[in-house]
Design a protein around this motif. Structure first.
Motif, short mmCIF file in Angstrom:
data_model
loop_
_atom_site.label_atom_id
_atom_site.label_comp_id
_atom_site.label_asym_id
_atom_site.label_seq_id
_atom_site.Cartn_x
_atom_site.Cartn_y
_atom_site.Cartn_z
N ARG A 22 0.81 -1.57 0.39
CA ARG A 22 0.03 -0.24 -0.24
C ARG A 22 0.79 1.27 -0.37
NH1 ARG A 22 -5.61 -2.08 1.53
NH2 ARG A 22 -6.33 -0.47 2.08
N ILE A 23 2.33 1.37 0.72
CA ILE A 23 2.82 2.60 0.70
C ILE A 23 3.67 2.64 -0.95
CG2 ILE A 23 5.08 3.36 1.26
CD1 ILE A 23 4.89 2.01 3.61
N ALA A 26 0.60 4.16 -3.22
CA ALA A 26 0.31 5.03 -2.50
C ALA A 26 1.27 6.73 -2.77
CB ALA A 26 0.24 5.50 -0.94
N ARG A 27 2.69 5.96 -3.20
CA ARG A 27 3.56 6.57 -3.92
C ARG A 27 3.50 6.73 -5.16
NH1 ARG A 27 8.37 9.09 -2.66
NH2 ARG A 27 7.24 10.28 -1.90
N SER A 30 1.36 9.84 -6.15
CA SER A 30 1.75 11.12 -5.54
C SER A 30 3.17 11.50 -6.75
CB SER A 30 3.04 10.81 -4.38
OG SER A 30 1.84 10.62 -2.81
N LEU A 31 3.75 10.43 -7.19
CA LEU A 31 4.12 10.56 -7.95
C LEU A 31 3.82 11.80 -9.32
CD1 LEU A 31 7.15 7.62 -8.04
CD2 LEU A 31 7.19 10.32 -7.44
N PHE A 117 -9.21 0.90 0.26
CA PHE A 117 -8.48 2.38 -0.12
C PHE A 117 -8.47 3.96 -0.68
CE2 PHE A 117 -4.24 4.62 -1.05
CZ PHE A 117 -2.98 3.68 -1.09
N ILE A 118 -8.26 4.48 0.54
CA ILE A 118 -8.84 5.96 0.53
C ILE A 118 -8.08 6.86 -0.01
CG2 ILE A 118 -10.23 7.82 1.79
CD1 ILE A 118 -11.48 5.28 3.23
N ARG A 119 -8.14 7.45 -1.33
CA ARG A 119 -6.67 8.37 -1.12
C ARG A 119 -7.34 10.20 -1.32
NH1 ARG A 119 -1.04 8.42 -2.43
NH2 ARG A 119 -0.95 10.64 -3.00
#
Lengths: 331, 140
Positions: A22-23, A26-27, A30-31, A117-119
């Motif tokens: 999940r890291i 998420a990364r 972001s990218l 998965f919430i973003r």
């Protein structure tokens, strides 16, 4: 791909992503938010991993309960065994560039559930109710293995319709007491809804909204083959009516799939994608050819004080581009 | 407005209903150009770390006015390390005695701010931390 693999995108990052980190997931989001230069490389690698997750847009005016509806729909979809990503967009301040992202407050039921998965995304440069990175984030979650991707827009008024271009289905959320708003919305977002949901149906005034909507649908009834969209009521904060909402979403997905509309939406997105990249590339090339950006800035400054029209300059610029192109072809 | 923004997850862990301070902090960090994910009241350390992972947050900020700061900060820090996000900043504030503050800093927790702290100083502390971090990794 002619781009050199970036150092930021290590093989380890991709390996972790494929193994369900999940890291890493998420990364990558972001990218895509922060590094437009990496878009081609990341998106190219995501493509073969995507499995065709259904993208569902949840939109409507501010304060109607979009986050609460999103959370309640997530609960229903989890019971049915779907995995979900939620992309919740909140507005960026045009003054500070910062953003207060508060949608997670309404989505606390899903903490610790690996199937959700919430973003949160800040809208940044997007003016159509979404962040520019929203469709790319959806690609990441599709490749991550999620079945559904719920995309919650910022509270919209009349013309923030970016969501149409990046989802398969739109749920338009309204609330009682918004009869006049419906009038205002008619021209824009009212045409966008595949499912209409009156939330907060435990409050007075539901019938009036239903009447207004039915009246609007009736105006289209003469069109051949017109079927009015499903019109539902719910109180998402208690969950009342949400299982019907979920079932309707499933039915609409099945119908769109049958009619080839999901496929058509995907084709449209790809076409738009290619067009945007070409536009970007041409603009880029043009800037390189003429070193136009500083020049445009300077000319605009001169015009501001002179009261003259910009069109003679634009014509001159166009003929210069034509000359550069001819020169290119000759050499 | 594209390019990297500092992303901060702000929360109040435990049974503590005093959220005026954290809301003021949230507002001022937004005014400093940061993207602030506000989780609200009564959060578990697990929920906070989970949110920080999904949001790819640079910074976790906790507000604790209930006296349970030793437990809460420690637990969040443990979970951060456990889940592989120990490289992010854990900071915060509340009613925290100096001796506790020192012990928490020893555990790898960043600066902690008390009543009367200057809001701009908090924002600048976060910005400086983020700058030194990105200088170290040359990443996004």
């Amino acid at each position: 791909m002619n781009t050199q693999p970036s150092r930021v995108l290590s093989p380890e990052l991709w390996e972790q992503f494929r193994q369900g980190s999940r890291i890493a997931c998420a990364r990558l989001v972001s990218l895509l938010e922060n590094r437009p230069d990496l878009h081609p490389e990341i998106r190219h690698r995501l493509f073969p991993l995507q499995r065709g997750a259904v993208r569902i847009g949840i939109t409507g005016p501010p304060g109607v309960g979009k986050s609460t509806v999103t959370s309640a729909l997530t609960r229903q979809a989890r019971v049915a065994g779907h995995t979900l990503a939620v992309i919740a967009v909140d507005p960026t301040s045009p003054f500070s560039g910062g953003a207060f992202l508060g949608d997670r407050i309404r989505m606390q039921d899903h903490i610790g559930d690996p199937g959700v998965f919430i973003r949160s995304l800040a809208s940044r440069d997007g003016h159509g109710g979404l962040s520019p990175a929203t469709p790319y984030a959806a690609e990441v979650f599709d490749a991550f293995g999620m079945d559904w991707i719920l995309i919650e827009t910022v509270g919209v008024g009349q013309a923030e319709l970016d969501v149409l271009n990046c989802v398969d289905i739109v749920i338009l959320v309204l609330q009682p007491g918004t009869g006049d708003i419906i009038q205002a919305l008619k021209a824009g977002i009212m045409e966008a809804g595949d499912i209409f949901l009156i939330n907060k149906a435990d409050q007075p005034g539901v019938d009036m909204v239903l009447d207004s909507l039915r009246f609007i649908f009736q105006m289209d009834a003469h069109r051949p083959g017109y079927v009015p969209p499903p019109l539902l009521t719910a109180a998402a904060h208690t969950g009342t009516g949400m299982s019907e909402v979920f079932e309707t979403v499933e039915q609409v997905i099945a119908k769109f799939r049958r009619e080839g509309r999901l496929r058509e939406k995907r084709r449209q997105r790809l076409e738009q994608d290619i067009r945007e990249y070409i536009q970007q590339e041409l603009w880029h090339r043009y800037l390189q050819l003429t070193d136009a950006q500083p020049e445009i800035t300077r000319v605009a400054r001169e015009l501001t004080d002179s009261g003259r029209s910009p069109f003679p300059y634009i014509e001159q610029l166009k003929s210069r581009i034509r000359m550069e192109r001819n020169h290119d072809q000759e050499s | 407005m594209s390019g990297k923004k500092i992303k901060v997850v702000l929360a109040k862990p435990g049974l503590d209903g005093h959220d005026r301070g954290v809301k003021v902090i949230a507002r001022s960090l937004v005014e400093h150009g940061m993207e602030v994910v506000y989780l609200g009241l009564q959060q578990t350390p697990e929920a906070i770390v989970n949110a920080a992972i999904e949001e790819d947050a640079d910074v976790i900020g906790l507000s604790v006015l209930s006296g349970s700061h030793m437990t809460q900060f420690k637990r969040v820090r443990e979970l951060m390390l456990e889940h592989g996000i120990g490289d992010r900043l854990l900071t915060g504030g509340g009613i925290i005695p100096d001796k506790d503050r020192d012990r928490l800093v020893e555990l790898g927790i960043g600066r902690l701010f008390g009543p009367g702290a200057d809001i701009d100083e908090i924002a600048n502390y976060i910005k400086e931390w983020a700058e030194s971090r990105s200088a170290g990794t040359a990443e996004t």
